[in-house]
Design an enzyme around this catalytic site. Structure first.
Site, PDB file in Angstrom:
ATOM      1  N   LEU A   1       0.873  -1.178   0.000  1.00 14.13           N
ATOM      2  CA  LEU A   1       0.000   0.000   0.000  1.00 14.13           C
ATOM      3  C   LEU A   1       0.908   1.224   0.000  1.00 14.13           C
ATOM      4  O   LEU A   1       1.986   1.212   0.613  1.00 14.13           O
ATOM      5  CB  LEU A   1      -0.876   0.010   1.260  1.00 14.13           C
ATOM      6  N   ASP A   2       0.460   2.284  -0.656  1.00 11.58           N
ATOM      7  CA  ASP A   2       1.249   3.515  -0.697  1.00 11.58           C
ATOM      8  C   ASP A   2       1.459   4.075   0.710  1.00 11.58           C
ATOM      9  O   ASP A   2       0.672   3.807   1.619  1.00 11.58           O
ATOM     10  CB  ASP A   2       0.529   4.595  -1.509  1.00 11.58           C
ATOM     11  N   PHE A   3       2.458   4.904   0.834  1.00 14.42           N
ATOM     12  CA  PHE A   3       2.781   5.594   2.095  1.00 14.42           C
ATOM     13  C   PHE A   3       1.541   6.279   2.668  1.00 14.42           C
ATOM     14  O   PHE A   3       1.270   6.230   3.863  1.00 14.42           O
ATOM     15  CB  PHE A   3       3.882   6.617   1.786  1.00 14.42           C
TER      16      PHE A   3
END
Ligand code: URA
Length: 271
Positions: free
Chosen positions: A99-101
Site C-alpha cells: 500500500l502507498d505511504f
C-alpha cells in the site's frame, strides 16, 4: 521465491542456484524455476544445508496506518512494515503486496510464499475493496466512467470495476482512520482542496481486480477528482473489520479458510 524470502539469495541468484541443481525440496532435487515450496510444510536445502526449518505458517492482519512504508527496511529510517514484523517476532513474515505511504488499511503479513503468490497473481482475480474520500465529488456520469474503465495517465485503460458512492454515516473505522490530503499531483490536489469545501467531497467504494501502481488515485485523477483519504477495507473475503489503525492480529481459522478457498488452496488447514 522461498529462497529469496528466507534471505538465502536474491531472486536472480536463487534462480541460478536452482538451475545449478543445488536445491532440494523434501529430498528431491528441483531444477524448475517455478517449483513451489511452502514455509511450514516443505524442507528446503541448499547445498545440503537446511534453509527452512519447518517454519510454522503464520497469517497476520495488519491495519497499516498512513505514514508507514510497505517495505522490510527503509533507507530513510521511516517507520516501515519491517518494524512491525520485528515486533511480531519475525518468523519470516513479509507483507503481501503493498500500500502507498499515504494509504491506510488491510495488509496481510505471512511467511506462506505460495498463498502470497496466489493472492498477488492476476490469474486469481482477487477483488480488493477500497474506501476513498475524494474531492470534488464525482458526478453520476464520472462514476459510470470509472465503472466502465478510464484512460489513465500512462495511456492504458483501467479494467471495469465496482464503484459506488457511499451514503452518509456508512463509512466505518477503516475509512475514518487518520489520513492525509494527497493526490497523484499534489499541487493540483491542494488547489482542488482549496476550491472545494470538505462538504463537496464524497466517500466512494471501489472494488478492483487489478492492482497497478497508484491505481485508485490515478483512476480518480482521470475524472478530475483528487483522493484525500484512501483505505483498503478488504482483500477478497478477508475484511479489516474494526481493527484499530496500527494494530495487528492473527487471522481466525475461518478467515484463513475463506482466503485459501478464494485462491484455490485447499491444503492449508489441518497441516
Ligand atoms: N491504489 C492506490 O492508488 N494506492 C494504494 O496504495 C492502493 C491502491
Amino acid at each position: 521465491m522461498l529462497l529469496a524470502r528466507a534471505g538465502v539469495a536474491s531472486r536472480r541468484e536463487a534462480e541460478r542456484i536452482i538451475e545449478a541443481g543445488e536445491v532440494t525440496v523434501n529430498g528431491r532435487v528441483v531444477t524448475e524455476l517455478g517449483a513451489r515450496a511452502v514455509a511450514g510444510r516443505d524442507h528446503v536445502k541448499v547445498g545440503g544445508r537446511l534453509v527452512s526449518e519447518r517454519l510454522r505458517p503464520e497469517y497476520w492482519l495488519y491495519h497499516k496506518p498512513v505514514g508507514c512504508v510497505t517495505t522490510m527496511r527503509d533507507p530513510q529510517k521511516r517507520f516501515c512494515v519491517g518494524d512491525v514484523i520485528l515486533a511480531l517476532g519475525g518468523h519470516g513474515l513479509f507483507p503481501v503486496g503493498r500500500l502507498d505511504f499515504h494509504t491506510s488499511g488491510l495488509l496481510l503479513l505471512t511467511n506462506d510464499g505460495e498463498l502470497a503468490e496466489r493472492l498477488m497473481h492476476p490469474r486469481f482475480h482477487l477483488e480488493k475493496t477500497y474506501l476513498v474520500k475524494v474531492s470534488p465529488a464525482p458526478s453520476v456520469e464520472d462514476i459510470e466512467r470509472l465503472r466502465e474503465g478510464v484512460r489513465l495517465r500512462d495511456g492504458r485503460r483501467s479494467a471495469p470495476a465496482f464503484v459506488r458512492r457511499m451514503r452518509k454515516g456508512e463509512v466505518s473505522g477503516a475509512g475514518r482512520a487518520p489520513n492525509a490530503v494527497v493526490g497523484v499531483d499534489r499541487r493540483a490536489a491542494r488547489q482542488a482542496a482549496a476550491r472545494h469545501t470538505p462538504a463537496r467531497g464524497a466517500w466512494i467504494e471501489v472494488r478492483l481486480r487489478e492492482g497497478r501502481n497508484q491505481q485508485v488515485r490515478r483512476m480518480f485523477e482521470a475524472v478530475g477528482s483528487y483522493v484525500e483519504k484512501l483505505s483498503r477495507a478488504a482483500i477478497g473475503p478477508l475484511g479489516l473489520g474494526d481493527l484499530p489503525g496500527g494494530d495487528a492480529r492473527r487471522l481466525l481459522t475461518v478467515e484463513l479458510a475463506n482466503l485459501c478457498k478464494a485462491v484455490g488452496l485447499t491444503d492449508r488447514l489441518g497441516d
